[in-house]
Design a protein around this motif. Structure first.
Motif, PDB file in Angstrom:
ATOM      1  N   GLN A   1      -3.591   2.410  -4.587  1.00  0.00           N
ATOM      2  CA  GLN A   1      -4.886   2.163  -5.206  1.00  0.00           C
ATOM      3  C   GLN A   1      -5.027   0.705  -5.635  1.00  0.00           C
ATOM      4  O   GLN A   1      -6.051   0.064  -5.388  1.00  0.00           O
ATOM      5  CB  GLN A   1      -5.100   3.088  -6.405  1.00  0.00           C
ATOM      6  CG  GLN A   1      -6.474   2.931  -7.051  1.00  0.00           C
ATOM      7  CD  GLN A   1      -6.660   3.859  -8.239  1.00  0.00           C
ATOM      8  OE1 GLN A   1      -5.698   4.424  -8.766  1.00  0.00           O
ATOM      9  NE2 GLN A   1      -7.892   4.013  -8.684  1.00  0.00           N
ATOM     10  N   TYR A   2      -3.991   0.207  -6.283  1.00  0.00           N
ATOM     11  CA  TYR A   2      -3.981  -1.184  -6.757  1.00  0.00           C
ATOM     12  C   TYR A   2      -4.136  -2.158  -5.593  1.00  0.00           C
ATOM     13  O   TYR A   2      -5.000  -3.040  -5.604  1.00  0.00           O
ATOM     14  CB  TYR A   2      -2.679  -1.413  -7.528  1.00  0.00           C
ATOM     15  CG  TYR A   2      -2.275  -2.832  -7.796  1.00  0.00           C
ATOM     16  CD1 TYR A   2      -3.174  -3.789  -8.250  1.00  0.00           C
ATOM     17  CD2 TYR A   2      -0.933  -3.229  -7.631  1.00  0.00           C
ATOM     18  CE1 TYR A   2      -2.769  -5.087  -8.515  1.00  0.00           C
ATOM     19  CE2 TYR A   2      -0.519  -4.506  -7.904  1.00  0.00           C
ATOM     20  CZ  TYR A   2      -1.439  -5.447  -8.332  1.00  0.00           C
ATOM     21  OH  TYR A   2      -1.039  -6.731  -8.594  1.00  0.00           O
TER      22      TYR A   2
ATOM     23  N   PRO B   1     -10.501   2.670 -13.285  1.00  0.00           N
ATOM     24  CA  PRO B   1     -10.560   1.913 -12.031  1.00  0.00           C
ATOM     25  C   PRO B   1     -11.596   0.794 -12.071  1.00  0.00           C
ATOM     26  O   PRO B   1     -11.373  -0.289 -11.517  1.00  0.00           O
ATOM     27  CB  PRO B   1     -10.923   2.976 -10.992  1.00  0.00           C
ATOM     28  CG  PRO B   1     -10.401   4.249 -11.562  1.00  0.00           C
ATOM     29  CD  PRO B   1     -10.605   4.122 -13.042  1.00  0.00           C
TER      30      PRO B   1
ATOM     31  N   TRP C   1     -16.282   0.817  -5.577  1.00  0.00           N
ATOM     32  CA  TRP C   1     -16.324   2.223  -5.993  1.00  0.00           C
ATOM     33  C   TRP C   1     -17.557   2.952  -5.481  1.00  0.00           C
ATOM     34  O   TRP C   1     -17.867   4.037  -5.923  1.00  0.00           O
ATOM     35  CB  TRP C   1     -16.253   2.309  -7.525  1.00  0.00           C
ATOM     36  CG  TRP C   1     -15.022   1.661  -8.004  1.00  0.00           C
ATOM     37  CD1 TRP C   1     -14.915   0.449  -8.607  1.00  0.00           C
ATOM     38  CD2 TRP C   1     -13.693   2.142  -7.843  1.00  0.00           C
ATOM     39  NE1 TRP C   1     -13.609   0.148  -8.851  1.00  0.00           N
ATOM     40  CE2 TRP C   1     -12.828   1.178  -8.403  1.00  0.00           C
ATOM     41  CE3 TRP C   1     -13.133   3.292  -7.299  1.00  0.00           C
ATOM     42  CZ2 TRP C   1     -11.454   1.331  -8.418  1.00  0.00           C
ATOM     43  CZ3 TRP C   1     -11.768   3.439  -7.321  1.00  0.00           C
ATOM     44  CH2 TRP C   1     -10.943   2.465  -7.880  1.00  0.00           C
TER      45      TRP C   1
ATOM     46  N   GLU D   1       0.806  -1.219   0.000  1.00  0.00           N
ATOM     47  CA  GLU D   1       0.000   0.000   0.000  1.00  0.00           C
ATOM     48  C   GLU D   1       0.837   1.265   0.000  1.00  0.00           C
ATOM     49  O   GLU D   1       0.355   2.325  -0.395  1.00  0.00           O
ATOM     50  CB  GLU D   1      -0.963  -0.008   1.200  1.00  0.00           C
ATOM     51  CG  GLU D   1      -2.114  -0.983   1.019  1.00  0.00           C
ATOM     52  CD  GLU D   1      -3.227  -0.757   2.021  1.00  0.00           C
ATOM     53  OE1 GLU D   1      -3.717   0.382   2.133  1.00  0.00           O
ATOM     54  OE2 GLU D   1      -3.607  -1.714   2.696  1.00  0.00           O
TER      55      GLU D   1
ATOM     56  N   ARG E   1      -5.170  -1.673  -2.448  1.00  0.00           N
ATOM     57  CA  ARG E   1      -6.441  -1.544  -1.732  1.00  0.00           C
ATOM     58  C   ARG E   1      -7.585  -2.160  -2.516  1.00  0.00           C
ATOM     59  O   ARG E   1      -8.496  -2.758  -1.949  1.00  0.00           O
ATOM     60  CB  ARG E   1      -6.725  -0.070  -1.440  1.00  0.00           C
ATOM     61  CG  ARG E   1      -5.823   0.537  -0.364  1.00  0.00           C
ATOM     62  CD  ARG E   1      -5.984   2.035  -0.286  1.00  0.00           C
ATOM     63  NE  ARG E   1      -4.936   2.630   0.537  1.00  0.00           N
ATOM     64  CZ  ARG E   1      -4.573   3.898   0.490  1.00  0.00           C
ATOM     65  NH1 ARG E   1      -5.189   4.740  -0.354  1.00  0.00           N
ATOM     66  NH2 ARG E   1      -3.617   4.353   1.275  1.00  0.00           N
TER      67      ARG E   1
END
Length: 287
Positions: free
Chosen positions: A68-69, A121, A286, A63, A71
């Motif tokens: 982002q990846y 995303p 999201w 992290e 998580r």
């Protein structure tokens, strides 16, 4: 079922290895090949995932280095009821990804920089959910062992071609035949495993993300890019091609009979059908 499949795979690859050993060194060569194959099978079970990751120059991230990846993988793993896999990034411009590991407790997901840079995303979620689908379906052991042993058989077949046995074991014709047929047989094993497995991982990934169209959109983009952008590591290690979400090889345009993946258009059509049937979805990463 996957345990049986892996056992059949190991037996098939061992038989091919012994056949090549016999061609090179007769009965003694077959016995030496059997011993080597036994050692390779043990190695493949415990270490082939690490070897494949090294082949593709994958670097582990967390992290702090890829927040982002990592998580996103964590959230999707929770959706799937899976332990958090190790996360890796490959410095490759071609968008692609694969999963590896002998079981869900010792699994890893690897994505290329091209994938992270080219997908939204939501599309990235679809791809990662697909790879987690492989882990949840216990595909990764079979996939990784196939890559390791198929590569070894191809190398031994080349050795047989140049240093094969004499007249008493079939002469030049037999040497050429086995040098061609052994890697072809290994490739057919890859193909048989891959095509069904990809459809199942697509379905599982759609279930994990709750949005089949995210993966459908990602597959369209990855397929288009794979024909334009060369993945040098995959071209150097073609026995690993079946592990990727989309075939990473673009050098030769192999015939459909020997493709390690089902047609992308068919996969997208199935995902669109699933999107029309989806009534509920798991937690959306999201919001």
């Amino acid at each position: 079922m996957n345990t049986i499949k892996t056992g059949i795979l190991l037996a098939t690859m061992t038989a091919l290895f012994m056949g090549l050993g016999y061609l090179i060194g007769g009965a003694g060569g077959a016995m030496i090949a059997f011993v080597i194959a036994g050692g390779m099978n043990l190695f493949a079970f415990w270490q082939s995932d690490k070897m494949v990751l090294r082949m593709h120059g994958a670097q582990q991230v967390d992290e702090s280095t890829a927040p982002q990846y990592v998580r996103l993988v964590r959230q999707l793993a929770e959706n799937a009821g899976l332990p958090m896999p190790a996360t890796y990034i490959m410095q490759q411009p071609q968008p692609n990804a694969f999963a590896t590991g002998r079981n869900p407790e010792h699994a890893a997901v690897a994505v290329t920089t091209g994938l992270l840079n080219s997908l939204s995303p939501q599309e990235l979620s679809g791809v990662l959910a697909h790879e987690l689908g492989h882990i949840k379906n216990h595909d990764t052991l079979t996939m990784t062992i196939t890559a390791t042993l198929a590569g070894a058989i191809s190398m031994l077949a080349n050795f047989a071609f140049f240093f094969g046995g004499g007249r008493e074991r079939g002469g030049l014709i037999g040497t050429i035949a086995l040098a061609i047929l052994a890697p072809m047989a290994a490739g057919l094993v890859q193909m048989a495993i891959s095509r069904t497995r990809e459809y199942e991982a697509d379905a599982m990934g759609a279930e994990i993300s709750g949005r089949p169209l995210w993966l459908a959109s990602a597959l369209e983009k990855i397929e288009a890019a794979a024909h334009r952008v060369t993945n040098d590591a995959a071209e150097a290690n073609p026995a690993t091609a079946h592990m990727f979400i989309i075939n990473p090889l673009n050098g030769t345009g192999a015939d459909n009979l020997f493709s390690t993946h089902p047609a992308t258009a068919n996969r997208i059509a199935r995902l669109r059908e699933m999107a029309g049937e989806s009534a509920s979805a798991p937690r959306n990463p999201w919001g």
